[in-house]
Design a protein around this motif. Structure first.
Motif, short mmCIF file in Angstrom:
data_model
loop_
_atom_site.label_atom_id
_atom_site.label_comp_id
_atom_site.label_asym_id
_atom_site.label_seq_id
_atom_site.Cartn_x
_atom_site.Cartn_y
_atom_site.Cartn_z
N SER A 94 0.84 -1.20 0.00
CA SER A 94 0.00 0.00 0.00
C SER A 94 0.87 1.25 0.00
O SER A 94 0.60 2.22 -0.72
CB SER A 94 -0.92 0.02 1.22
OG SER A 94 -1.58 -1.20 1.36
N GLU B 16 1.91 6.83 -6.79
CA GLU B 16 0.84 7.70 -7.28
C GLU B 16 1.21 9.19 -7.10
O GLU B 16 0.98 9.99 -8.02
CB GLU B 16 -0.45 7.38 -6.51
CG GLU B 16 -1.67 8.17 -6.97
CD GLU B 16 -2.28 7.63 -8.24
OE1 GLU B 16 -1.76 6.64 -8.81
OE2 GLU B 16 -3.30 8.22 -8.68
N ALA C 71 -7.43 10.04 -2.59
CA ALA C 71 -8.07 9.40 -3.75
C ALA C 71 -7.51 8.00 -3.98
O ALA C 71 -8.26 7.05 -4.22
CB ALA C 71 -7.87 10.27 -4.99
N LYS C 72 -6.19 7.87 -3.86
CA LYS C 72 -5.58 6.56 -4.11
C LYS C 72 -5.95 5.57 -2.99
O LYS C 72 -6.22 4.40 -3.25
CB LYS C 72 -4.06 6.71 -4.20
CG LYS C 72 -3.33 5.43 -4.59
CD LYS C 72 -3.68 4.98 -6.00
CE LYS C 72 -2.99 3.67 -6.35
NZ LYS C 72 -3.36 3.21 -7.71
N LYS D 102 -8.66 5.57 -1.21
CA LYS D 102 -10.06 5.15 -1.40
C LYS D 102 -10.14 4.09 -2.48
O LYS D 102 -10.91 3.13 -2.38
CB LYS D 102 -10.93 6.36 -1.74
CG LYS D 102 -11.18 7.25 -0.53
CD LYS D 102 -12.01 8.49 -0.87
CE LYS D 102 -12.16 9.36 0.38
NZ LYS D 102 -12.92 10.59 0.13
N GLU D 103 -9.31 4.26 -3.51
CA GLU D 103 -9.28 3.26 -4.58
C GLU D 103 -8.76 1.93 -4.04
O GLU D 103 -9.33 0.87 -4.30
CB GLU D 103 -8.39 3.79 -5.71
CG GLU D 103 -8.33 2.93 -6.94
CD GLU D 103 -7.19 3.38 -7.85
OE1 GLU D 103 -7.03 4.60 -8.08
OE2 GLU D 103 -6.42 2.50 -8.30
N LEU D 104 -7.66 1.97 -3.28
CA LEU D 104 -7.07 0.74 -2.75
C LEU D 104 -8.03 0.01 -1.82
O LEU D 104 -8.02 -1.21 -1.73
CB LEU D 104 -5.79 1.05 -1.96
CG LEU D 104 -4.55 1.50 -2.73
CD1 LEU D 104 -3.43 1.82 -1.75
CD2 LEU D 104 -4.11 0.43 -3.70
N HIS E 138 -11.35 0.20 -1.80
CA HIS E 138 -12.70 0.06 -2.31
C HIS E 138 -13.22 -1.36 -2.07
O HIS E 138 -12.52 -2.33 -2.28
CB HIS E 138 -12.77 0.39 -3.80
CG HIS E 138 -14.15 0.28 -4.34
ND1 HIS E 138 -15.11 1.24 -4.10
CD2 HIS E 138 -14.76 -0.70 -5.04
CE1 HIS E 138 -16.24 0.86 -4.65
NE2 HIS E 138 -16.06 -0.31 -5.23
N GLN F 95 -5.93 -4.28 1.10
CA GLN F 95 -5.03 -4.46 -0.04
C GLN F 95 -4.65 -5.93 -0.22
O GLN F 95 -4.58 -6.42 -1.33
CB GLN F 95 -3.77 -3.61 0.19
CG GLN F 95 -2.66 -3.84 -0.81
CD GLN F 95 -2.76 -2.89 -1.99
OE1 GLN F 95 -3.70 -2.13 -2.09
NE2 GLN F 95 -1.80 -2.94 -2.87
N ASP G 176 -14.58 5.14 2.45
CA ASP G 176 -14.45 6.56 2.12
C ASP G 176 -14.44 7.42 3.39
O ASP G 176 -13.63 8.32 3.54
CB ASP G 176 -15.57 7.00 1.19
CG ASP G 176 -15.37 6.48 -0.22
OD1 ASP G 176 -14.34 5.80 -0.46
OD2 ASP G 176 -16.23 6.72 -1.08
#
Ligand SMILES: Nc1nc2c(ncn2[C@@H]2O[C@H](COP(=O)(O)OP(=O)(O)OP(=O)(O)O)[C@@H](O)[C@H]2O)c(=O)[nH]1
Ligand SMILES: [Mg+2]
Length: 310
Positions: free
Chosen positions: A54, A61, A82-83, A85-87, A89, A271, A295
């Motif tokens: 992570s 990023e 943002a990254k 939150k993506e990881l 999700h 992750q 989030d």
């Protein structure tokens, strides 16, 4: 208190690392994003317990988005959030309820992870939603374990199924589902004894308990929750796959996220494991359970970094 403020209050350790250290990177007006900066960020992120992968994904990023520019703290935080939150999700997945009849939830994990307390918290939540609950005292090794669960059942207005010490836990599981069916109870939650992922006989026992539940009610268990102790950091992550294999886990309850836990461990779990984090435990009371929302979690993690500079 809502999830946001409770998570924030709980994440003292990670919060301290992120707030002070990330802010300290920005003493003057902005900073050039170069290898030295990225190296410093890497160190800070790593200290939150989010794990190697992570950390690397986040550093990469920032490099990709901002390298070579002079930026303000806010821009770096935006990229990080943002990254992250993506990881992290995951499907928005509270408990998977049975289409009809009782919903069966099995709970497992290592010794002292917080299984029985988490069961009390889940039962409390179901009760507050007006559902009837039966608990299965599947930790038949210790009389004290049965007692602990019985006290919770009485307090929360749940039924309980117990069996004499030494009874096979699969039998207790079976009987608990039978009772849920007979009495038309909405949710059955089965406690299990703590065990190490290295004890193959006890891991096989989980498979048997699961099979007994399926025999009592085909299609069950609807959820198999693995309780992890957030304070054990990366060790929790390595336990998980063995439990997932043996018990067919469907999700994680991350207990003890209050106290000394470094919240970065949630990032690492999301992750590295295919399992969603369904709930987090934020204290010892039966009300200290919150459905997990990645989030909101990320926002809570970074809220003080920006608040202090605002
Ligand atoms: N601070 C805090 N303490 C917790 C939380 N969850 C559980 N605990 C405490 O952790 C200790 C162990 O909890 P249990 O629920 O008994 O753990 P267990 O996994 O059932 O333990 P065994 O059955 O012995 O394997 C107790 O003192 C709980 O009060 C939590 O979210 N936060
Ligand atoms: Mg227990």
């Amino acid at each position: 208190m809502g999830f946001f403020s409770r998570i924030k209050a709980g994440l003292k350790k990670t919060g301290a690392v992120l707030n002070t250290d990330i802010r300290d990177l920005f003493k003057s007006e902005g900073r050039l994003i170069d290898e030295e900066f990225l190296e410093e960020v890497r160190g800070i992120l790593f200290r939150t317990d989010m794990g190697y992968d992570s950390t690397e994904a986040l550093v990469e990023e920032i490099g990709k988005k901002l390298r070579g520019r002079v930026v303000q703290l806010e821009e770096v935080v935006d990229v990080l959030k943002a990254k992250l939150k993506e990881l992290m999700h995951q499907p928005a997945s509270p408990i998977e309820y049975a289409a009809s009849g009782p919903t069966v939830v099995m709970v497992c994990g290592v010794n002292g992870a917080g299984k029985t307390t988490s069961i009390a918290k889940l039962a409390s939540q179901f009760r507050s939603e007006g559902k009837s609950v039966v608990l299965g005292a599947g930790d038949t090794f210790r009389a004290a374990a049965v007692q602990q669960l019985t006290i919770w059942a009485d307090r929360l207005g749940a039924s309980i199924v117990t069996a004499p010490s030494g009874t096979h836990p699969a039998t207790v599981g079976y009987q608990t589902v039978e009772k849920a069916l007979a009495d038309k109870i909405d949710v059955a939650i089965i406690d299990t004894a703590g065990r190490l992922q290295t004890q193959s006989d006890l891991m096989a026992e989980l498979t048997k308990i699961r099979a007994a539940l399926a025999k009592a009610l085909p299609g069950s268990p609807h959820e198999v929750l693995l309780v992890l102790d957030a304070t054990t950091g990366q060790n929790g992550v390595s336990q998980a796959s063995k439990f997932a294999d043996a018990a067919g886990c469907t999700g994680i309850v991350l207990a003890k996220l209050d106290g000394t836990a470094k919240g970065g461990v949630v990032v690492s779990i999301r992750q590295q494991l295919g399992l969603p984090v369904k709930y987090v435990g934020l204290g010892e009371s039966h009300e200290d359970l919150a459905p997990f929302n990645p989030d909101e979690f990320v926002d809570a993690l970074f809220s003080d970094v920006l608040a202090a500079t605002a």
